[in-house]
Design an enzyme around this catalytic site. Sequence first.
Site, PDB file in Angstrom:
ATOM      1  N   LYS A 126      46.348  64.748  51.158  1.00  0.00           N
ATOM      2  CA  LYS A 126      47.295  63.646  51.918  1.00  0.00           C
ATOM      3  C   LYS A 126      46.371  62.074  51.853  1.00  0.00           C
ATOM      4  O   LYS A 126      46.234  62.735  53.717  1.00  0.00           O
ATOM      5  CB  LYS A 126      48.715  63.225  51.519  1.00  0.00           C
ATOM      6  CG  LYS A 126      49.522  61.664  50.995  1.00  0.00           C
ATOM      7  CD  LYS A 126      51.061  61.455  51.049  1.00  0.00           C
ATOM      8  CE  LYS A 126      51.487  60.865  53.155  1.00  0.00           C
ATOM      9  NZ  LYS A 126      50.253  59.186  53.289  1.00  0.00           N
ATOM     10  N   ASP A 180      47.561  58.056  49.141  1.00  0.00           N
ATOM     11  CA  ASP A 180      48.810  57.542  48.509  1.00  0.00           C
ATOM     12  C   ASP A 180      48.077  56.227  49.284  1.00  0.00           C
ATOM     13  O   ASP A 180      47.995  55.648  50.351  1.00  0.00           O
ATOM     14  CB  ASP A 180      49.178  58.477  49.607  1.00  0.00           C
ATOM     15  CG  ASP A 180      50.705  57.854  50.518  1.00  0.00           C
ATOM     16  OD1 ASP A 180      50.800  56.336  49.585  1.00  0.00           O
ATOM     17  OD2 ASP A 180      50.848  57.727  51.520  1.00  0.00           O
ATOM     18  N   LYS A 211      49.903  53.019  47.816  1.00  0.00           N
ATOM     19  CA  LYS A 211      51.202  52.502  47.443  1.00  0.00           C
ATOM     20  C   LYS A 211      50.764  50.688  46.841  1.00  0.00           C
ATOM     21  O   LYS A 211      51.242  50.056  46.881  1.00  0.00           O
ATOM     22  CB  LYS A 211      51.569  52.052  48.237  1.00  0.00           C
ATOM     23  CG  LYS A 211      52.299  54.191  48.829  1.00  0.00           C
ATOM     24  CD  LYS A 211      53.835  53.229  50.099  1.00  0.00           C
ATOM     25  CE  LYS A 211      53.378  54.408  51.244  1.00  0.00           C
ATOM     26  NZ  LYS A 211      53.196  55.248  51.574  1.00  0.00           N
ATOM     27  N   ASP A 255      50.578  45.070  43.125  1.00  0.00           N
ATOM     28  CA  ASP A 255      49.852  43.132  43.222  1.00  0.00           C
ATOM     29  C   ASP A 255      50.681  42.828  41.919  1.00  0.00           C
ATOM     30  O   ASP A 255      51.265  43.512  41.126  1.00  0.00           O
ATOM     31  CB  ASP A 255      48.598  43.831  43.207  1.00  0.00           C
ATOM     32  CG  ASP A 255      48.181  42.579  43.627  1.00  0.00           C
ATOM     33  OD1 ASP A 255      48.498  41.674  43.072  1.00  0.00           O
ATOM     34  OD2 ASP A 255      46.890  42.266  45.420  1.00  0.00           O
ATOM     35  N   THR A 303      61.514  54.838  52.835  1.00  0.00           N
ATOM     36  CA  THR A 303      62.912  55.010  54.180  1.00  0.00           C
ATOM     37  C   THR A 303      62.510  54.225  55.281  1.00  0.00           C
ATOM     38  O   THR A 303      63.727  54.509  56.168  1.00  0.00           O
ATOM     39  CB  THR A 303      62.328  56.351  54.746  1.00  0.00           C
ATOM     40  OG1 THR A 303      61.134  56.759  54.331  1.00  0.00           O
ATOM     41  CG2 THR A 303      62.647  57.606  52.661  1.00  0.00           C
ATOM     42  N   ARG A 363      52.613  65.957  60.776  1.00  0.00           N
ATOM     43  CA  ARG A 363      52.798  66.558  61.701  1.00  0.00           C
ATOM     44  C   ARG A 363      53.382  67.688  62.052  1.00  0.00           C
ATOM     45  O   ARG A 363      52.681  68.604  63.199  1.00  0.00           O
ATOM     46  CB  ARG A 363      53.904  65.593  63.150  1.00  0.00           C
ATOM     47  CG  ARG A 363      52.460  64.224  63.273  1.00  0.00           C
ATOM     48  CD  ARG A 363      53.328  63.155  63.366  1.00  0.00           C
ATOM     49  NE  ARG A 363      54.285  63.030  62.883  1.00  0.00           N
ATOM     50  CZ  ARG A 363      55.776  61.723  62.933  1.00  0.00           C
ATOM     51  NH1 ARG A 363      54.761  60.750  63.721  1.00  0.00           N
ATOM     52  NH2 ARG A 363      55.811  61.116  61.634  1.00  0.00           N
TER      53      ARG A 363
END
Length: 247
Positions: free
Chosen positions: A40, A67, A69, A72, A131, A222
């Site tokens: 990603k 990614d 997002k 518009d 989130t 991570r």
Amino acid sequence: MLSTEERSAKERLIVALDVATSDEATRIVEELRSEVGAFKIGLQLFTAAGADFVRGLTSAGHRVFLDLKFHDIPNTVAKASVEAARLGVWMINVHALGGSEMMRRAFGNVADVCEAEGLLRPKMIAVTLLTSSDDSTLPEIGIAGSAESLVVRLADLANSSGLDGVVASAKEAQQIKRSLKETFMIVTPGIRPVGATNNDQKRVITPGGAVAMGSTHLVVGRPILEAADRVAAARSIVSEISLAMVS
Ligand code: C5P
């Protein structure tokens, strides 16, 4: 030699290349190329390394989830989505909050251009609600109701606008699965293997737990990037996914 199950478990693991330079990202890709399903590239790496870096990965045969997002006006999102498709990426995303016209136009334009230019159409998924937003954030922006009901509503909207799936937590995945078709993709971040630190993620779930709740793909940053042995960390997540798929 991987079993069919392990191969498909591996396809479900997406590693977030959350690093600042193309050199660092390239090292991670080389290390994990045969261990995971996709990489990603988010706003940080894309802003630092650019479209040529993405093209380099896809032309070397790597599956990339871009990614960015998009959110518009419909025309702008459709055109940006087409350019993302031309980079040869496997998956792109837009914000469902942009509405059905925005999603439908983006999907339609990408499908048309891919057909005309002989490209593989990227999977197009929608971010429902970040989130980082919760029930206390919504009134602030004038939205009534709970975050959970909004997520399910936006997932329905993404589905009826033709999109292939959504980004959602495992808990939301369970809800979304109830109303949508089996093939709808549910891509879940915030994955933490047993014993791993949560970092800044507030709601975390194990790889097996997410698959059991209906997530079809897992995004992991991570826990793999910061592991002393990244290959071992990826393999252990894949085997957890594989176990959850058979049980
Ligand atoms: O390091 P960690 O596994 O927490 O990384 C999760 C990745 O998923 C990051 O790239 C983060 O931006 C992304 N993400 C997230 N929560 C969302 C959407 C995306 O953590 N709701």
